[in-house]
Design a protein around this motif. Structure first.
Motif, PDB file in Angstrom:
ATOM      1  N   LEU A 761     -18.305 -12.778 -56.409  1.00  0.00           N
ATOM      2  CA  LEU A 761     -19.290 -13.274 -55.194  1.00  0.00           C
ATOM      3  C   LEU A 761     -18.467 -13.277 -53.793  1.00  0.00           C
ATOM      4  O   LEU A 761     -18.963 -13.026 -52.931  1.00  0.00           O
ATOM      5  N   ALA A 762     -17.273 -13.468 -54.025  1.00  0.00           N
ATOM      6  CA  ALA A 762     -16.455 -13.279 -52.757  1.00  0.00           C
ATOM      7  C   ALA A 762     -16.581 -11.922 -51.889  1.00  0.00           C
ATOM      8  O   ALA A 762     -16.721 -11.974 -50.754  1.00  0.00           O
ATOM      9  N   SER A 763     -16.398 -10.750 -52.823  1.00  0.00           N
ATOM     10  CA  SER A 763     -16.723  -9.424 -52.399  1.00  0.00           C
ATOM     11  C   SER A 763     -17.924  -9.320 -51.778  1.00  0.00           C
ATOM     12  O   SER A 763     -18.096  -8.583 -50.624  1.00  0.00           O
ATOM     13  N   VAL A 764     -19.073  -9.776 -51.944  1.00  0.00           N
ATOM     14  CA  VAL A 764     -20.240  -9.778 -51.411  1.00  0.00           C
ATOM     15  C   VAL A 764     -20.372 -10.514 -50.104  1.00  0.00           C
ATOM     16  O   VAL A 764     -21.175  -9.670 -49.466  1.00  0.00           O
ATOM     17  N   VAL A 765     -19.861 -11.712 -49.879  1.00  0.00           N
ATOM     18  CA  VAL A 765     -19.995 -12.230 -48.516  1.00  0.00           C
ATOM     19  C   VAL A 765     -18.707 -11.890 -47.676  1.00  0.00           C
ATOM     20  O   VAL A 765     -18.787 -12.125 -46.538  1.00  0.00           O
ATOM     21  N   ARG A 766     -17.733 -11.089 -48.039  1.00  0.00           N
ATOM     22  CA  ARG A 766     -16.866 -10.859 -47.197  1.00  0.00           C
ATOM     23  C   ARG A 766     -17.038  -9.786 -46.124  1.00  0.00           C
ATOM     24  O   ARG A 766     -16.711 -10.331 -44.948  1.00  0.00           O
ATOM     25  N   ARG A 767     -17.969  -9.058 -46.314  1.00  0.00           N
ATOM     26  CA  ARG A 767     -18.225  -8.172 -45.232  1.00  0.00           C
ATOM     27  C   ARG A 767     -19.795  -8.533 -44.663  1.00  0.00           C
ATOM     28  O   ARG A 767     -20.571  -8.592 -45.622  1.00  0.00           O
ATOM     29  N   LYS A 768     -19.893  -8.543 -43.560  1.00  0.00           N
ATOM     30  CA  LYS A 768     -21.048  -9.050 -42.847  1.00  0.00           C
ATOM     31  C   LYS A 768     -22.379  -8.266 -43.071  1.00  0.00           C
ATOM     32  O   LYS A 768     -23.489  -8.707 -43.379  1.00  0.00           O
ATOM     33  N   HIS A 769     -22.244  -6.847 -43.325  1.00  0.00           N
ATOM     34  CA  HIS A 769     -23.448  -6.109 -43.646  1.00  0.00           C
ATOM     35  C   HIS A 769     -24.037  -6.279 -45.173  1.00  0.00           C
ATOM     36  O   HIS A 769     -25.281  -6.588 -45.378  1.00  0.00           O
ATOM     37  N   THR A 770     -22.939  -6.295 -46.157  1.00  0.00           N
ATOM     38  CA  THR A 770     -23.634  -6.678 -47.383  1.00  0.00           C
ATOM     39  C   THR A 770     -23.859  -8.091 -47.433  1.00  0.00           C
ATOM     40  O   THR A 770     -24.969  -8.586 -48.156  1.00  0.00           O
ATOM     41  N   CYS A 771     -23.309  -9.012 -46.795  1.00  0.00           N
ATOM     42  CA  CYS A 771     -23.751 -10.433 -46.679  1.00  0.00           C
ATOM     43  C   CYS A 771     -25.198 -10.531 -46.238  1.00  0.00           C
ATOM     44  O   CYS A 771     -26.063 -11.408 -46.771  1.00  0.00           O
ATOM     45  N   ALA A 772     -25.363  -9.908 -45.157  1.00  0.00           N
ATOM     46  CA  ALA A 772     -26.643 -10.058 -44.294  1.00  0.00           C
ATOM     47  C   ALA A 772     -27.859  -9.500 -45.404  1.00  0.00           C
ATOM     48  O   ALA A 772     -28.916  -9.969 -45.389  1.00  0.00           O
ATOM     49  N   TYR A 773     -27.575  -8.464 -46.314  1.00  0.00           N
ATOM     50  CA  TYR A 773     -28.566  -8.086 -47.284  1.00  0.00           C
ATOM     51  C   TYR A 773     -28.456  -9.131 -48.230  1.00  0.00           C
ATOM     52  O   TYR A 773     -29.675  -9.386 -48.853  1.00  0.00           O
ATOM     53  N   VAL A 774     -27.570  -9.765 -48.901  1.00  0.00           N
ATOM     54  CA  VAL A 774     -27.605 -10.489 -50.142  1.00  0.00           C
ATOM     55  C   VAL A 774     -28.381 -11.727 -49.793  1.00  0.00           C
ATOM     56  O   VAL A 774     -29.107 -12.533 -50.761  1.00  0.00           O
ATOM     57  N   VAL A 775     -28.059 -12.180 -48.697  1.00  0.00           N
ATOM     58  CA  VAL A 775     -28.785 -13.791 -48.464  1.00  0.00           C
ATOM     59  C   VAL A 775     -30.294 -13.654 -48.350  1.00  0.00           C
ATOM     60  O   VAL A 775     -31.110 -14.546 -48.319  1.00  0.00           O
TER      61      VAL A 775
END
Length: 1003
Positions: A761-775
């Motif tokens: 889960l930390a790897s998912v939110v570490r980069r903004k572009h992946t975090c923007a998708y996941v939320v």
């Protein structure tokens, strides 16, 4: 005729004071019977000397001539103390007696009497140590004659007792002589030091027999050790003293010492080679070889000498040492002054020939390789591999390359053919040569480029050095896997060295961005296939083993990962063949699992899949803790012939593993195949893969703008394939769903849940572009709702509650709409804060507060709040401050209620510390005033319940676990006060109510 050492020692020095007429202070009031033993009159008869003999023997040492009866009593006391220590009787009293000897004033005459009279080796050992301790302590009051007398007496004692069976006593006396000589090194003129060394040289030349020859060499070995910074004994002097002594010995004597040892080896070689039995000269020769090794291990001072570094680098030589992961390797750079004895004289060739001849002579003895002379000679050869710098002539590196070739030509006999040598070791032969041969390869690799390293062997063999390295590594891997139950094996030692060698070679190739030769790549490819097949067999064979000692994968994770990372380097060196090989193996096992009937046991296949997941993770990704992961350069630069993304081996291998991982979402398949251990491997792979391959789209566009041919096209494919056809969003959705499964279905699996919270889960939110998708995903919203309002995630440990809260709160900063970001945090943490306030407001709180489930709930809520506080960002600061403000009064209530629950108190303090740490730089005056008032009240409540409970007198020895908990509280309070007093938080505009008062604790 020249005076001997004994004549010098008797002629130097005069008594420092009149001889004492009473017993020494350290024996005052002491009786032998106090230790439980009576005096043996026979011992006195055997050792007592006449007064005249004692007086003659004691001349020259400080302290005068004591009474013979006093000497006898002292010796008897020391002997009985040593005896009691050996049998573990009354050790405290015995230690006290020995300590009194070491600390007494002027014990030299008594110590000399013990050395020359006592029949007990341990007593003589203690006497020698007491001479050294006393001389160092009393150096300032000793006369120059006294100092020289002590040094010469110790040297003479060593020479006169060379045939004694108690070698450790002679070694101790020799060490005392070396220590005292160093202590007076800057005081004595060079002529006096030269006179002492002249006598030592005479002994080393063998003029007084092999025993004295060994003693002289052993003294120099001890002396060099004493002058080396890493092994020098303490003298209570500044570092500058030791540095001056080190430099003086190096400049004036060190080269001479090497020449003397060299001559001793030459002079004894013929006798050793021509003798059919073990002779004393062999012991002296071994010592001389050790002395040469020790001198070459010296930390030589750098010299400013001209070297044609560019020419050497062009010829394939390295100019600087390489930092190795596991082994300490330093270049030996003695400078051009040593060229004549190390290079021009063909010294290395002679040592190699000497060892080869000895090896042939004792070829019938499989254990000869472990004899002292064999070990010393091999270690010297290994050290000679590290010669570098101006010791070689300025000839564009030709002499150094020839030096390496000579060494390899001889050493190859130790390690070739690898399979025959390995079989011999398995049958009981010595592994020492094999291990040292591996060290030679590592030393040579650390000083040469990969191409030069490979070519060195081609002058005498039809294959390169990398091919030999590959064959050696294969045998080491097989040995390790065949002896899994043994902790330390020769295969394990050899494998560590050989993998380090691969790391040096491939790391250098990556740094220069020069591909390995075709032969080298083929050797690496074949080796990797052997490694994988061997490990797969071992994994399958371990599937049904129940014994903890025999389980193959029960090793430390760090050691396992370190080894797999080095395997991955080998795989990347031939990625064109190794990646398709891994994809084929994984697909076969996946298909085999899918085709199995319910009756067939899939355990062997699952074990193989587990290992394939681990090794593939390392091949496709790097670890990079705390860094932005990039696709490995070797994978981006390879596969130049691939045109379509569907044909790229990295792509096909990635999707194959991800498709396998998706199966865990099916409850039936998960129950049959996905054990917690297999899930750990899957989650670990996905965490690294997501952080590496879900790169921002603008990165792939930049690569695409450079070109679309060759390696650039391959780079484009690898940096963009994960987002093709919305695959990236699907992977992220699957990752979140899988995380929910791991956190809720596998309850109690701490390692699995830790990997999920802190890695995946930390790897998912570490980069903004992946975090923007996941939320934006429904699965993420389900996860946040389960965290905020559900009960299923309360089964996680407190540490994971904090980690999960921090990860979920961090995602708020990636929501583009500020209002949506604030609402997201309110929905996430509002129920948590509300639950804490509700618990603190219960009317029956005092009666139920100490129930285990209530304490557990409060701790979980505090951990969640703490995790959110650690995720404070500029955009989310306001809403998180509101959250903190909401619970402030509740925290003070809980602090009162749980005044005797150290765990809860510690959680409250740690939350406040993290909260202030995150908020300090953002607060305005009003918010600061609110926070300071809260902190003041917090400190007042804490101090009212805990003042005087922790005393400084207990800090050195904690008497109970509760005291240890109190110290944790104090550390947290110190952090809190530090944050409160930070310059961005405390201002001069605060109201008087915010001034903190300091109360003096009686502790």
């Amino acid at each position: 005729p020249r005076k001997t050492i004994i004549s010098r020692s008797l002629s130097l020095g005069s008594p420092l004071r009149p001889p004492p007429r009473s017993h020494p202070k350290f024996l005052h009031g002491w009786r032998p019977e106090a230790l439980g033993h009576r005096r043996d009159p026979r011992a006195s008869i055997q050792t007592l000397r006449s007064e005249a003999a004692v007086a003659a023997a004691m001349q020259g040492l400080p302290g005068g001539v004591p009474d013979p009866q006093q000497l006898q009593a002292t010796m008897l006391a020391i002997e009985q103390a040593c005896s009691l220590i050996q049998v573990h009787m009354n050790p405290a009293e015995a230690e006290k007696v020995l300590s009194s000897l070491h600390s007494s004033l002027m014990p030299y005459q008594a110590c000399r009497f013990i050395l020359e009279t006592s029949l007990m080796p341990n007593a003589r050992f203690q006497a020698a140590g007491a001479i050294g301790d006393a001389a160092i302590r009393e150096w300032g009051i000793l006369t120059d004659d006294n100092k020289r007398s002590l040094i010469l007496y110790c040297l003479n004692y060593v020479m006169e007792h060379t045939g004694s069976p108690d070698g450790y006593v002679q070694s101790k006396v020799s060490a005392v002589a070396a220590r005292l000589l160093k202590r007076g090194w800057l005081e004595f003129p060079d002529q006096e030091k030269g006179a002492i060394f002249f006598e030592v040289e005479q002994s080393i030349q063998g003029m007084h027999g092999p025993n004295r020859q060994f003693a002289g060499i052993n003294f120099l070995e001890t002396l060099v050790s004493e002058f080396s910074p890493s092994t020098a004994s303490s003298m209570g002097l500044p570092k500058e003293f030791h540095d001056q002594c080190q430099l003086s010995l190096e400049v004036k004597f060190l080269k001479d010492f090497y020449c003397w040892a060299q001559a001793a080896v030459f002079n004894t070689a013929d006798k050793i080679l021509n003798s059919n039995v073990t002779i004393p000269e062999e012991k002296a020769c071994s010592a001389a070889l050790r002395l040469m090794l020790q001198i070459l291990s010296w930390s030589f001072k750098p010299t400013l000498e001209h070297e044609n570094l560019d020419a050497k680098i062009k010829s394939g030589l390295r100019s600087d040492a390489i930092n190795l992961r596991k082994f300490e390797r330093s270049l030996v750079k003695p400078g051009s002054l040593w060229t004549d004895i190390l290079i021009s004289s063909a010294h290395t060739t002679w040592v190699l020939n000497f060892y080869t001849t000895l090896r042939q002579k004792y070829s019938y003895d499989t254990l000869w390789g472990d004899s002292p002379i064999a070990v010393s000679c091999r270690q010297l050869i290994v050290q000679l591999c590290s010669l570098a710098g101006a010791v070689f002539p300025n000839d564009n590196g030709d002499a150094q390359i020839e030096h390496f070739m000579h060494i390899l030509s001889a050493v190859i006999l130790w390690i070739e053919p690898p399979n025959v040598i390995a079989e011999s070791i398995r049958n009981g032969g010595s592994e020492s040569e094999f291990i040292d041969g591996c060290h030679v390869l590592l030393s040579v690799a650390s000083l040469t480029s990969s191409s030069l390293f490979d070519n060195l062997l081609k002058s005498i063999r039809q294959y390169g050095t990398i091919n030999l390295l590959s064959a050696l590594t294969s045998e080491a891997v097989k040995s390790v896997l065949d002896n899994q139950n043994e902790e330390e094996t020769w295969g394990s030692d050899a494998l560590d060295i050989l993998l380090e060698t691969w790391n040096v070679i491939l790391g250098e190739a990556c740094a220069d961005k020069s591909p390995m030769s075709a032969d080298g790549a083929l050797a690496a490819s074949n080796l990797f296939k052997i490694i994988v097949e061997s490990h797969l067999k071992a994994a399958a064979d371990s599937a049904f083993e129940d014994s903890d000692d025999a389980e193959y994968f029960h090793v430390s994770v760090s050691k396992r990962d370190e080894q797999l990372a080095l395997y991955a380097l080998i795989a990347r060196a031939a990625a064109d063949t190794t990646i398709p090989f891994l994809e084929q193996l994984f697909s076969e096992r996946f298909a085999r699992l899918s085709q199995r009937d319910v009756e067939n046991d899939p355990t062997r296949t699952l074990e193989e899949l587990y290992w394939l997941l681990l090794i593939t993770s390392h091949v496709l990704t790097d670890s990079g803790e705390g860094e932005t992961l990039l696709i490995p350069e070797a994978l981006q630069a390879g596969f130049t012939n691939v045109v379509e993304v569907a044909q790229h081996p990295v792509v096909t291998l990635s999707w194959s593993i991800i498709n396998f991982s998706r199966q865990c979402l099916d409850p039936g398949i998960r129950g049959r195949y996905f054990s917690p251990r297999l899930m750990e491997a899957v989650i670990w792979f996905l965490a690294r893969w997501v952080a590496t391959y879900l790169v921002p789209l603008d990165v792939s566009r930049e690569i695409d703008s450079v070109g679309r041919h060759g390696s650039q096209h391959s780079r484009k494919l690898l940096n963009s394939f994960a987002w093709d056809n919305n695959q990236g969003e699907l992977v992220l959705d699957f990752v979140v769903l899988m995380s929910m499964v791991a956190l809720t279905t596998y309850q109690g699996e701490i390692e699995l849940q830790t990997l999920t919270c802190q890695k995946l889960l930390a790897s998912v939110v570490r980069r903004k572009h992946t975090c923007a998708y996941v939320v934006q995903l429904d699965s993420w919203r389900d996860l946040t709702r389960a965290f905020a309002s559900g009960r299923s995630l309360f089964s996680l440990s407190g540490r994971l509650q904090r980690s999960l809260a921090e990860t979920l709160a961090c995602a708020a900063s990636c929501i583009k709409d500020p209002e949506a970001s604030v609402q997201y945090l309110r929905d996430l943490m509002g129920p948590v804060a509300g639950c804490l306030v509700e618990n603190a407001s219960r009317s029956d709180l005092k009666s139920v507060a100490h129930q285990p489930d209530v304490i557990y709930m409060v701790c979980c809520l505090l951990e969640r709040l703490r995790g959110a506080a650690r995720a404070t960002q500029p955009r989310t600061q306001k809403v998180l401050f509101e959250m903190g403000h909401t619970v402030m009064n509740s925290l003070l209530t809980l602090l009162e209620v749980y005044k005797n629950q150290s765990e809860v108190i510690y959680m409250i303090l740690k939350f406040v510390v993290d909260f202030i740490d995150g908020q300090a730089v953002f607060l305005d005056g009003k918010e600061t005033s609110v926070l300071m008032s809260f902190c003041l009240r917090l400190l007042q409540i804490y101090s009212s319940h805990n003042i005087g409970k922790v005393m400084l007198s207990l800090s050195s020895t904690l008497r109970s676990e509760s005291q240890s908990e109190k110290y944790k509280d104090l550390r947290a309070l110190l952090r809190l006060l530090t944050n409160i007093c930070s310059k961005d938080l405390v201002t001069f505009t605060l109201t008087p109510c915010c001034v903190l008062s300091v109360r003096r604790s009686p502790g």
